[in-house]
Design an enzyme around this catalytic site. Structure first.
Site, PDB file in Angstrom:
ATOM      1  N   SER A  78       0.803  -1.221   0.000  1.00  0.00           N
ATOM      2  CA  SER A  78       0.000   0.000   0.000  1.00  0.00           C
ATOM      3  C   SER A  78       0.839   1.276   0.000  1.00  0.00           C
ATOM      4  O   SER A  78       0.278   2.372  -0.045  1.00  0.00           O
ATOM      5  CB  SER A  78      -0.948   0.008   1.204  1.00  0.00           C
ATOM      6  OG  SER A  78      -0.219  -0.020   2.414  1.00  0.00           O
ATOM      7  N   LYS A 109      -6.127   4.095   8.782  1.00  0.00           N
ATOM      8  CA  LYS A 109      -5.193   4.996   8.109  1.00  0.00           C
ATOM      9  C   LYS A 109      -5.719   6.433   8.082  1.00  0.00           C
ATOM     10  O   LYS A 109      -4.974   7.387   8.339  1.00  0.00           O
ATOM     11  CB  LYS A 109      -4.930   4.508   6.680  1.00  0.00           C
ATOM     12  CG  LYS A 109      -4.149   3.202   6.625  1.00  0.00           C
ATOM     13  CD  LYS A 109      -3.962   2.738   5.189  1.00  0.00           C
ATOM     14  CE  LYS A 109      -3.176   1.440   5.123  1.00  0.00           C
ATOM     15  NZ  LYS A 109      -2.993   0.963   3.733  1.00  0.00           N
TER      16      LYS A 109
END
Length: 800
Positions: A680, A723
């Site tokens: 990611s 996140k």
């Protein structure tokens, strides 16, 4: 006997420890000396004119006694003679002189030594009429057991009748007739002769009754015994003992009554009846009889046919779940679905649930709440570290120490056959030579098979289809694939700061106040203090450490109330600094200016989301690529993909086409001690490379996440909720996410969603337009118009 020691005189003598018997004044005793310290003490007696102190041990099984292992009264003795036995040990004859009380006992390399206070035995007068009657009574009692006593003889009785002083008579009779050395010691500790005689009378009577009872039992058994059958003797002896005790209960009748009362299937009752018939034919005391008794006891404890009949409604269950836990919406919704289905169709098979999430997020506690909400019994099985298949399915009953498996034990402990059973830490199972416990769970967790689950110990079908199984795990990768196929996985993500704040206010603080006897009016936590604890004193996915810190603050506040006599304490950020010390975690700060070659990435860790900076330096060289920061293989591959993609876009980005030959590139992720892996960070590395190679600054208030392909397409990622919360906490204004993650925006924390601007990216070019700035024109985006139109850029990018 001449008097050589004065009455009540304190002297120092060596000590020989005596086991299982007691020396008395005026009586000879023969001892075999085998222990080194006993032999050393015997040798030391030469310095004391052959006198020595015999002191009895409290526990005869102790080979090496210490000072605390002795009684405090013993006998001073004179050594009469000694000889050596065939095995080399010393056999000595001692004559008791007087009883003495220990004043001080010590041990050195030569054995034990004692300072004792002696009392002469020659100060007594002859017995009067009353005392003589007591002596005659004792003699009559002893004569009753003369024929069955192992030590009494006619010579001993004649000698006892010739003794005229009560003290010497007591010592002589006690030495000859009492079998229990503790009774002898009790008598030795009585210095007054008349009191000693009264005590002797009761002790002799007590031991006489015991001997006569044992002889009576033995005689009755002997009349019934068959000399060719030892087993028959043991059984008859047990019957006589039961008759003497008045115990007329029949063991087999009790078992049969319990079997008839069971609400079990006919197959189960037939099996138990068969085992009971075998038990009746087995000789008493045999090993097989013990196995059958253990089997019947376990089977009769299983709650065959017993279930929890209480029913609940969806609304009532929802109220309990909401009261016990904050958040966890997915699992709550799933449980309410089970409750609703059970109301419509009570016979429906239960789906096996598996809660997967980091430690401390409430997996085990939510399972307990499920039991409360569904009004069922609760049982928990800890699977962490189990490596034996028998722990699940049990042992065969013929093995030594056999027992049922943990599933049967949980059912038995719950008392019903339909409890909520929590299989805790199912990902921590391991294998060994004893088998694979995960494989043993396959039948347990299969709704089509667990209707006829057979434990190896029971050897009977046990219906588990009505049980609600809830498994918990920290990592899905640790669960074998066949088990995953049988369970419905529900992921529990890390708590956000908002959720932690609500949990602390509504659950943790009231719980700790109640625990320490504090009231909400006497101890108050401000919202700022809770946020301070969450941000700078704990860093975790769950709330365990947060609860510990709150507990610590409650204790310190209680101490302050007592010491300073204050009635109310308010916990503020300043008070936290004073009580818990300096902040333990550093606040993540953004760059002061828009940097070149530095980009804010977003990572998902076991404790939640985190801001992950990506730093790139470009130097003159030969085209080497250096990667540091403990990057995993997947992350290193993402870096190479990003570099390859940049090489295809050199013209649009204004980068020298041959940079890969003339430049060395170093990509670094700070906090190098922490391992990092995953795809990611692909978008972040690509933007950082583009900035470093082109010289274009990056926006310091933008963070990003996303995996890239070799063609520059941005792919979806996981952990978006954590996140984005990390970005919001760090002061980020804009977050770049893959367009495929647009569906996950509803799961993001409401507070973070209201304060963040989200840019949906299909390709890396979309990220360039939102991050790269024109270095010559402040607050203007880098001119990458060939990649993206101005209209599209204005649509996707947040204003500066």
């Amino acid at each position: 006997m001449p008097r050589t020691i004065e009455q009540a005189k304190e002297i120092h003598l060596p000590v020989i420890p005596v086991r299982g018997t007691v020396a008395f004044p005026g009586v000879q005793i023969s001892l075999e000396l085998m222990r080194d310290f006993s032999i050393s003490a015997f040798a030391a007696a030469n310095k004391f004119e052959g006198k020595i102190f015999l002191l009895t041990q409290k526990d005869p099984e102790i080979d090496i006694p210490t000072e605390k292992d002795f009684y405090h009264v013993g006998t001073v003795c004179q050594i009469k003679r000694v000889n050596r036995t065939e095995n080399g040990n010393l056999n000595a004859v001692f004559e008791g002189f007087c009883r003495a009380k220990v004043s001080e006992l010590k041990q050195d390399e030569n054995g034990f030594h004692a300072t004792v206070i002696c009392k002469s035995i020659h100060t007594e007068e002859e017995a009067d009429i009353v005392t003589q009657e007591k002596i005659n009574s004792v003699i009559e009692t002893v004569e009753r057991i003369k024929n069955i006593h192992p030590l009494l003889t006619d010579e001993i009785l004649r000698a006892a009748k010739g003794i005229k002083t009560p003290g010497l008579f007591c010592d002589f009779i006690a030495s000859a007739s009492l079998l229990n050395f503790k009774n002898k010691q009790r008598l030795l500790e009585i210095f007054h002769p008349i009191l000693r005689l009264e005590r002797l009378s009761s002790l002799v009577e007590e031991e006489t009754e015991l001997l006569l009872t044992e002889y009576s039992i033995h005689s009755q058994v002997k009349e019934r015994i068959d000399e060719h059958q030892r087993e028959y003797f043991l059984r008859e002896q047990m019957k006589v003992i039961q008759e003497e005790l008045g115990d007329d209960d029949n063991e087999f009748a009790e078992y049969r009554k319990k079997i008839e009362a069971l609400c079990a299937p006919q197959e189960v009752k037939a099996k138990l009846e068969k085992e009971l018939s075998r038990l009746e034919k087995v000789p008493f005391g045999s090993a097989e009889g013990s196995v059958i008794r253990s089997y019947l006891d376990v089977c009769l404890e299983v709650p065959w046919g017993k279930t929890t009949q209480a029913k609940t409604t969806v609304r009532a269950a929802e109220k309990i779940l909401e009261a016990d836990h904050y958040g966890l919406e997915k699992i709550k919704e799933r449980i309410l679905e089970i409750v609703a289905v059970k109301q419509l169709c009570p016979d429906v098979k239960n789906q096996i649930l598996c809660l997967v999430g980091p430690p401390g997020v409430g997996k085990t506690s939510i399972a307990a709440s499920v039991a409360r909400a569904m009004k069922r019994k609760y049982a928990r099985i800890s699977l962490g570290g189990i490596r034996d298949e028998a722990d699940i399915r049990g042992h065969r009953k013929t093995y030594v120490g056999a027992m049922p498996g943990r599933i049967v034990e949980a059912i038995t402990a719950a008392g019903v056959t339909n409890p909520v059973i929590v299989l805790d830490e199912i990902d921590k199972l391991s294998t060994s030579l004893q088998g694979d416990p995960a494989s043993a769970l396959l039948e347990v967790l299969d709704p089509e098979q667990n209707r006829f689950f057979r434990d190896h110990f029971l050897e009977l079908p046990l219906d588990l289809s009505d049980c609600i199984f809830i498994a918990t795990a920290n990592n899905e990768e640790g669960i074998p694939a066949p088990l995953i196929d049988r369970m419905e996985l529900i992921e529990l993500s890390a708590y956000t700061a908002t959720e932690k704040r609500a949990i602390a206010k509504n659950h943790l603080i009231p719980k700790q106040l109640k625990r320490y006897g504090l009231k909400a009016t006497s101890l108050r936590f401000t919202d700022a203090a809770i946020d301070e604890l969450i941000a700078y004193y704990t860093r975790e996915a769950g709330v365990r450490n947060l609860e510990r810190e709150i507990s610590s603050l409650c204790r310190k506040a209680a101490k302050k109330m007592i010491d300073e006599k204050v009635k109310r304490v308010t916990i503020s950020p300043e008070a936290i600094h004073e009580m818990l010390g300096k902040r333990r975690y550093i606040e993540e700060k953004l760059e002061k200016t828009n940097p070149v070659g530095i980009v804010n990435g977003l990572a998902y860790t076991r404790v939640g989301g985190d801001l992950l900076k990506v730093e790139v330096n470009v130097m003159e060289g030969s085209g080497k690529l250096e990667l540091t920061g403990r990057l995993g293989e997947v992350m290193q591959e993402s870096a190479r993909i990003a570099l390859s993609y940049i090489r295809t876009k050199t013209k649009e980005l204004g980068i020298e086409p041959d940079f890969y030959k003339t430049k060395d590139i170093h990509i670094h992720f700070p906090e190098g001690a922490v391992p990092k892996d995953g795809p990611s960070a692909g978008v972040a590395m690509t933007c950082a490379l583009a900035s470093a190679l082109s010289g274009a600054p990056t926006r310091r208030d933008v963070a990003m996440t996303g995996e890239i392909t070799l063609r520059g397409k941005v792919l979806a990622i996981g952990g978006l909720k954590e996140k984005t919360m990390a970005a919001y906490t760090a002061g980020i204004h804009t977050v770049l996410i893959p367009r495929e993650n647009e569906k996950d925006l509803d799961e993001i924390d409401r507070e973070a969603r209201e304060h963040l601007k989200f840019v949906l990216c299909d390709t890396v070019e979309d990220a360039f337009c939102a991050v790269l700035l024109d270095g010559e024109k402040e607050n203007e985006f880098f001119p990458v118009s060939p990649l993206l139109s101005t209209a599209a850029r204005q649509t996707n990018c947040a204003p500066l």
